[in-house]
Design a protein around this motif. Structure first.
Motif, PDB file in Angstrom:
ATOM      1  N   ASN A   1      17.001   6.745 -15.520  1.00  0.00           N
ATOM      2  CA  ASN A   1      17.816   7.677 -14.742  1.00  0.00           C
ATOM      3  C   ASN A   1      17.182   7.791 -13.354  1.00  0.00           C
ATOM      4  OD1 ASN A   1      19.009   9.916 -13.545  1.00  0.00           O
ATOM      5  ND2 ASN A   1      18.880  11.192 -15.371  1.00  0.00           N
ATOM      6  N   ALA A   2      17.926   7.424 -12.319  1.00  0.00           N
ATOM      7  CA  ALA A   2      17.387   7.423 -10.955  1.00  0.00           C
ATOM      8  C   ALA A   2      17.141   8.834 -10.423  1.00  0.00           C
ATOM      9  CB  ALA A   2      18.326   6.674 -10.019  1.00  0.00           C
ATOM     10  N   LYS A   3      17.614   9.848 -11.138  1.00  0.00           N
ATOM     11  CA  LYS A   3      17.413  11.230 -10.715  1.00  0.00           C
ATOM     12  C   LYS A   3      16.154  11.836 -11.332  1.00  0.00           C
ATOM     13  CE  LYS A   3      22.377  11.807 -10.152  1.00  0.00           C
ATOM     14  NZ  LYS A   3      23.564  12.599 -10.495  1.00  0.00           N
ATOM     15  N   SER A   4      15.442  11.060 -12.128  1.00  0.00           N
ATOM     16  CA  SER A   4      14.227  11.519 -12.807  1.00  0.00           C
ATOM     17  C   SER A   4      12.985  10.971 -12.110  1.00  0.00           C
ATOM     18  CB  SER A   4      14.233  11.059 -14.269  1.00  0.00           C
ATOM     19  OG  SER A   4      12.951  11.202 -14.839  1.00  0.00           O
ATOM     20  N   ILE A   5      12.224  11.848 -11.474  1.00  0.00           N
ATOM     21  CA  ILE A   5      11.020  11.400 -10.763  1.00  0.00           C
ATOM     22  C   ILE A   5      10.015  10.764 -11.724  1.00  0.00           C
ATOM     23  CG2 ILE A   5       9.867  13.651 -10.803  1.00  0.00           C
ATOM     24  CD1 ILE A   5       9.700  11.205  -7.865  1.00  0.00           C
ATOM     25  N   MET A   6       9.837  11.357 -12.884  1.00  0.00           N
ATOM     26  CA  MET A   6       8.878  10.795 -13.848  1.00  0.00           C
ATOM     27  C   MET A   6       9.339   9.430 -14.356  1.00  0.00           C
ATOM     28  SD  MET A   6       6.464  12.867 -13.694  1.00  0.00           S
ATOM     29  CE  MET A   6       5.406  12.298 -14.986  1.00  0.00           C
ATOM     30  N   GLY A   7      10.619   9.308 -14.630  1.00  0.00           N
ATOM     31  CA  GLY A   7      11.151   8.026 -15.084  1.00  0.00           C
ATOM     32  C   GLY A   7      11.004   6.957 -14.032  1.00  0.00           C
ATOM     33  N   MET A   8      11.321   7.310 -12.790  1.00  0.00           N
ATOM     34  CA  MET A   8      11.238   6.335 -11.704  1.00  0.00           C
ATOM     35  C   MET A   8       9.793   5.915 -11.451  1.00  0.00           C
ATOM     36  SD  MET A   8      14.237   5.540 -10.888  1.00  0.00           S
ATOM     37  CE  MET A   8      13.815   4.584  -9.445  1.00  0.00           C
ATOM     38  N   MET A   9       8.864   6.852 -11.544  1.00  0.00           N
ATOM     39  CA  MET A   9       7.451   6.508 -11.357  1.00  0.00           C
ATOM     40  C   MET A   9       6.981   5.542 -12.448  1.00  0.00           C
ATOM     41  SD  MET A   9       6.404   7.998  -8.584  1.00  0.00           S
ATOM     42  CE  MET A   9       4.632   7.984  -8.698  1.00  0.00           C
TER      43      MET A   9
ATOM     44  N   ILE B   1      18.485   2.935 -12.485  1.00  0.00           N
ATOM     45  CA  ILE B   1      17.797   1.764 -11.935  1.00  0.00           C
ATOM     46  C   ILE B   1      17.334   0.947 -13.144  1.00  0.00           C
ATOM     47  CG2 ILE B   1      15.866   0.906 -10.562  1.00  0.00           C
ATOM     48  CD1 ILE B   1      17.858   2.489  -8.870  1.00  0.00           C
ATOM     49  N   ILE B   2      17.646  -0.335 -13.118  1.00  0.00           N
ATOM     50  CA  ILE B   2      17.267  -1.230 -14.211  1.00  0.00           C
ATOM     51  C   ILE B   2      16.248  -2.225 -13.680  1.00  0.00           C
ATOM     52  CG2 ILE B   2      18.083  -2.905 -15.897  1.00  0.00           C
ATOM     53  CD1 ILE B   2      20.894  -1.529 -15.506  1.00  0.00           C
ATOM     54  N   ALA B   3      15.086  -2.267 -14.338  1.00  0.00           N
ATOM     55  CA  ALA B   3      14.025  -3.187 -13.948  1.00  0.00           C
ATOM     56  C   ALA B   3      13.158  -3.481 -15.160  1.00  0.00           C
ATOM     57  CB  ALA B   3      13.171  -2.580 -12.842  1.00  0.00           C
ATOM     58  N   LYS B   4      12.745  -4.715 -15.270  1.00  0.00           N
ATOM     59  CA  LYS B   4      11.823  -5.107 -16.346  1.00  0.00           C
ATOM     60  C   LYS B   4      12.308  -4.613 -17.707  1.00  0.00           C
ATOM     61  CE  LYS B   4       8.097  -4.686 -13.031  1.00  0.00           C
ATOM     62  NZ  LYS B   4       6.946  -3.922 -12.615  1.00  0.00           N
ATOM     63  N   ASP B   5      13.581  -4.812 -17.998  1.00  0.00           N
ATOM     64  CA  ASP B   5      14.195  -4.428 -19.274  1.00  0.00           C
ATOM     65  C   ASP B   5      14.165  -2.927 -19.551  1.00  0.00           C
ATOM     66  OD1 ASP B   5      14.817  -7.093 -19.805  1.00  0.00           O
ATOM     67  OD2 ASP B   5      12.867  -7.444 -20.727  1.00  0.00           O
TER      68      ASP B   5
ATOM     69  N   ASP C   1       0.813  -1.215   0.000  1.00  0.00           N
ATOM     70  CA  ASP C   1       0.000   0.000   0.000  1.00  0.00           C
ATOM     71  C   ASP C   1       0.856   1.280   0.000  1.00  0.00           C
ATOM     72  OD1 ASP C   1       1.046  -0.314   2.529  1.00  0.00           O
ATOM     73  OD2 ASP C   1      -0.801   0.256   3.579  1.00  0.00           O
ATOM     74  N   ALA C   2       2.110   1.163  -0.408  1.00  0.00           N
ATOM     75  CA  ALA C   2       3.020   2.316  -0.395  1.00  0.00           C
ATOM     76  C   ALA C   2       2.579   3.373  -1.404  1.00  0.00           C
ATOM     77  CB  ALA C   2       4.435   1.864  -0.713  1.00  0.00           C
ATOM     78  N   SER C   3       2.805   4.613  -1.034  1.00  0.00           N
ATOM     79  CA  SER C   3       2.494   5.736  -1.920  1.00  0.00           C
ATOM     80  C   SER C   3       3.717   6.049  -2.778  1.00  0.00           C
ATOM     81  CB  SER C   3       2.121   6.956  -1.078  1.00  0.00           C
ATOM     82  OG  SER C   3       3.253   7.378  -0.339  1.00  0.00           O
ATOM     83  N   ALA C   4       3.704   7.191  -3.423  1.00  0.00           N
ATOM     84  CA  ALA C   4       4.824   7.613  -4.267  1.00  0.00           C
ATOM     85  C   ALA C   4       6.013   8.105  -3.433  1.00  0.00           C
ATOM     86  CB  ALA C   4       4.365   8.704  -5.217  1.00  0.00           C
ATOM     87  N   ARG C   5       5.832   8.273  -2.145  1.00  0.00           N
ATOM     88  CA  ARG C   5       6.888   8.823  -1.306  1.00  0.00           C
ATOM     89  C   ARG C   5       8.200   8.050  -1.369  1.00  0.00           C
ATOM     90  NH1 ARG C   5       9.708  10.747   2.272  1.00  0.00           N
ATOM     91  NH2 ARG C   5       9.639  11.463   4.358  1.00  0.00           N
ATOM     92  N   PRO C   6       8.219   6.718  -1.310  1.00  0.00           N
ATOM     93  CA  PRO C   6       9.499   6.009  -1.394  1.00  0.00           C
ATOM     94  C   PRO C   6      10.260   6.305  -2.694  1.00  0.00           C
ATOM     95  CG  PRO C   6       7.818   4.532  -0.566  1.00  0.00           C
ATOM     96  CD  PRO C   6       7.118   5.795  -1.017  1.00  0.00           C
ATOM     97  N   VAL C   7       9.539   6.466  -3.794  1.00  0.00           N
ATOM     98  CA  VAL C   7      10.197   6.782  -5.061  1.00  0.00           C
ATOM     99  C   VAL C   7      10.791   8.183  -5.006  1.00  0.00           C
ATOM    100  CG1 VAL C   7       9.852   7.142  -7.534  1.00  0.00           C
ATOM    101  CG2 VAL C   7       8.781   5.195  -6.406  1.00  0.00           C
ATOM    102  N   ALA C   8      10.074   9.122  -4.416  1.00  0.00           N
ATOM    103  CA  ALA C   8      10.576  10.497  -4.280  1.00  0.00           C
ATOM    104  C   ALA C   8      11.845  10.529  -3.437  1.00  0.00           C
ATOM    105  CB  ALA C   8       9.502  11.396  -3.688  1.00  0.00           C
ATOM    106  N   VAL C   9      11.870   9.758  -2.364  1.00  0.00           N
ATOM    107  CA  VAL C   9      13.058   9.703  -1.509  1.00  0.00           C
ATOM    108  C   VAL C   9      14.223   9.084  -2.276  1.00  0.00           C
ATOM    109  CG1 VAL C   9      14.058   8.681   0.580  1.00  0.00           C
ATOM    110  CG2 VAL C   9      11.760   9.656   0.642  1.00  0.00           C
ATOM    111  N   LEU C  10      13.963   8.048  -3.044  1.00  0.00           N
ATOM    112  CA  LEU C  10      14.999   7.414  -3.846  1.00  0.00           C
ATOM    113  C   LEU C  10      15.599   8.420  -4.834  1.00  0.00           C
ATOM    114  CD1 LEU C  10      14.758   3.877  -5.322  1.00  0.00           C
ATOM    115  CD2 LEU C  10      15.871   5.691  -6.556  1.00  0.00           C
TER     116      LEU C  10
END
Length: 85
Positions: free
Chosen positions: A43-51, A35-39, A13-22
């Motif tokens: 860029n780990a510095k991009s909030i939109m990319g990480m989301m 960050i590499i996941a699911k092929d 049930d986590a929100s977007a907060r953990p991604v923002a902290v990352l």
């Protein structure tokens, strides 16, 4: 280049907060951090990319960094991803 594979410890049930902290953690380093996941390699510095990764509990991610502080970046981000609760 330094890389490490980690398993996400994230409540369902986590929100977007953990991604923002990352993203904040990655942004404090001069190195390029991905960050590499699911092929996807994001860029780990991009909030939109990480989301867009949409990772969750139990997923395997690879943290990859290149630059002068790459080892510190990978270590801190890995510790965070493995201990999110």
């Amino acid at each position: 280049m330094i890389s490490k594979e980690v398993v996400v410890n994230l409540p369902a049930d986590a929100s977007a907060r953990p991604v923002a902290v990352l993203v904040q953690l990655a942004s404090k380093y001069e190195s390029k951090v991905y960050i590499i996941a699911k092929d996807k390699k994001i860029n780990a510095k991009s909030i939109m990319g990480m989301m867009s990764l949409g990772f969750g509990q139990g997923d395997n991610l690879t943290i990859q960094a290149e630059g002068q502080d790459a080892e510190s970046a990978v270590t801190e981000i890995a510790n965070y991803i493995e201990s999110i609760a």
